[in-house]
Write a protein that holds these residues in place. Structure first.
Motif, PDB file in Angstrom:
ATOM      1  N   GLU A   4     -23.934  33.460   4.147  1.00 51.70           N
ATOM      2  CA  GLU A   4     -24.661  33.760   5.637  1.00 51.70           C
ATOM      3  C   GLU A   4     -23.429  33.638   6.485  1.00 51.70           C
ATOM      4  O   GLU A   4     -22.581  33.488   6.314  1.00 51.70           O
ATOM      5  CB  GLU A   4     -25.691  32.620   5.784  1.00 51.70           C
ATOM      6  N   VAL A   5     -23.662  34.558   8.034  1.00 51.16           N
ATOM      7  CA  VAL A   5     -22.715  34.710   8.646  1.00 51.16           C
ATOM      8  C   VAL A   5     -23.727  34.203   9.769  1.00 51.16           C
ATOM      9  O   VAL A   5     -24.902  33.262  10.375  1.00 51.16           O
ATOM     10  CB  VAL A   5     -22.108  35.378   9.353  1.00 51.16           C
ATOM     11  N   THR A   6     -22.406  33.056  10.784  1.00 56.61           N
ATOM     12  CA  THR A   6     -22.915  32.976  11.914  1.00 56.61           C
ATOM     13  C   THR A   6     -22.177  33.212  13.143  1.00 56.61           C
ATOM     14  O   THR A   6     -21.539  33.833  12.843  1.00 56.61           O
ATOM     15  CB  THR A   6     -22.631  31.383  11.934  1.00 56.61           C
ATOM     16  N   GLN A  39      -9.664  40.038  14.794  1.00 56.13           N
ATOM     17  CA  GLN A  39      -9.155  39.212  13.820  1.00 56.13           C
ATOM     18  C   GLN A  39      -9.445  38.046  14.697  1.00 56.13           C
ATOM     19  O   GLN A  39      -9.965  36.954  13.600  1.00 56.13           O
ATOM     20  CB  GLN A  39      -7.945  39.089  13.164  1.00 56.13           C
ATOM     21  N   GLY A  40      -8.875  37.537  15.361  1.00 54.85           N
ATOM     22  CA  GLY A  40      -8.844  35.613  15.660  1.00 54.85           C
ATOM     23  C   GLY A  40     -10.388  36.002  16.809  1.00 54.85           C
ATOM     24  O   GLY A  40     -10.496  34.799  18.136  1.00 54.85           O
ATOM     25  N   GLU A  41     -11.316  37.357  17.415  1.00 53.32           N
ATOM     26  CA  GLU A  41     -12.513  37.028  17.829  1.00 53.32           C
ATOM     27  C   GLU A  41     -13.346  36.126  17.238  1.00 53.32           C
ATOM     28  O   GLU A  41     -13.655  36.438  15.851  1.00 53.32           O
ATOM     29  CB  GLU A  41     -12.654  38.399  18.641  1.00 53.32           C
ATOM     30  N   SER A  42     -14.524  35.873  17.666  1.00 55.18           N
ATOM     31  CA  SER A  42     -16.011  35.349  17.036  1.00 55.18           C
ATOM     32  C   SER A  42     -16.850  36.237  16.958  1.00 55.18           C
ATOM     33  O   SER A  42     -16.063  37.782  18.130  1.00 55.18           O
ATOM     34  CB  SER A  42     -16.854  34.054  17.897  1.00 55.18           C
ATOM     35  N   LEU A  43     -17.674  36.600  16.230  1.00 55.00           N
ATOM     36  CA  LEU A  43     -18.328  37.511  16.202  1.00 55.00           C
ATOM     37  C   LEU A  43     -19.553  37.590  17.171  1.00 55.00           C
ATOM     38  O   LEU A  43     -19.926  38.716  17.967  1.00 55.00           O
ATOM     39  CB  LEU A  43     -19.678  37.288  15.171  1.00 55.00           C
ATOM     40  N   GLU A  44     -19.649  36.797  18.237  1.00 59.21           N
ATOM     41  CA  GLU A  44     -20.425  36.609  19.296  1.00 59.21           C
ATOM     42  C   GLU A  44     -19.467  36.829  20.575  1.00 59.21           C
ATOM     43  O   GLU A  44     -19.915  37.668  21.302  1.00 59.21           O
ATOM     44  CB  GLU A  44     -20.749  34.784  19.005  1.00 59.21           C
ATOM     45  N   ASP A  53     -26.097  42.977  20.810  1.00 64.36           N
ATOM     46  CA  ASP A  53     -27.107  41.718  20.375  1.00 64.36           C
ATOM     47  C   ASP A  53     -26.250  41.169  19.356  1.00 64.36           C
ATOM     48  O   ASP A  53     -26.369  41.611  17.764  1.00 64.36           O
ATOM     49  CB  ASP A  53     -28.508  42.238  20.523  1.00 64.36           C
ATOM     50  N   CYS A  54     -26.010  40.032  19.560  1.00 65.59           N
ATOM     51  CA  CYS A  54     -25.187  39.364  18.440  1.00 65.59           C
ATOM     52  C   CYS A  54     -26.161  38.969  17.769  1.00 65.59           C
ATOM     53  O   CYS A  54     -26.093  38.621  16.461  1.00 65.59           O
ATOM     54  CB  CYS A  54     -24.113  38.325  19.321  1.00 65.59           C
ATOM     55  N   ASN A  55     -27.487  38.245  17.918  1.00 69.16           N
ATOM     56  CA  ASN A  55     -28.250  37.778  17.405  1.00 69.16           C
ATOM     57  C   ASN A  55     -28.521  39.062  16.455  1.00 69.16           C
ATOM     58  O   ASN A  55     -29.230  38.924  15.077  1.00 69.16           O
ATOM     59  CB  ASN A  55     -29.066  37.210  18.141  1.00 69.16           C
ATOM     60  N   ASP A  56     -29.160  39.850  16.849  1.00 71.53           N
ATOM     61  CA  ASP A  56     -29.070  41.262  16.234  1.00 71.53           C
ATOM     62  C   ASP A  56     -28.263  41.468  15.132  1.00 71.53           C
ATOM     63  O   ASP A  56     -29.058  41.905  13.655  1.00 71.53           O
ATOM     64  CB  ASP A  56     -29.506  42.696  17.541  1.00 71.53           C
ATOM     65  N   LEU A  57     -26.855  41.479  15.173  1.00 70.60           N
ATOM     66  CA  LEU A  57     -26.106  42.278  14.512  1.00 70.60           C
ATOM     67  C   LEU A  57     -25.496  40.139  12.870  1.00 70.60           C
ATOM     68  O   LEU A  57     -25.704  41.313  12.478  1.00 70.60           O
ATOM     69  CB  LEU A  57     -24.706  41.981  15.562  1.00 70.60           C
TER      70      LEU A  57
END
Length: 70
Positions: A4-6, A39-44, A53-57
């Protein structure tokens, strides 16, 4: 094996654990995943920069992982 990813996970970390997620990121419009800065960025953070939309991704990636790991 990544289960799982967050949204707070780093893109580099996600891709290092499971490179098969790259096409999902690319299809969502995140074409800079190979860029050293990403590479150093969060998914958000990356989602915000790309107007996504981060939650959608996160949902799409986790759905993929659930199917892959089933």
């Amino acid at each position: 094996m990544l289960k799982e990813v967050t949204k707070d996970m780093l893109i580099g970390q996600i891709l290092q654990e499971d490179a098969t997620i790259a096409p999902i990121l690319m299809a969502s419009g995140m074409h800079c995943i190979g860029c050293p800065a990403s590479q150093g960025e969060s998914l958000e953070e990356a989602s915000m920069v790309h107007g996504m939309d981060c939650n959608d991704l996160v949902g799409k990636i986790n759905e993929y992982l659930a199917t892959k790991n089933a």
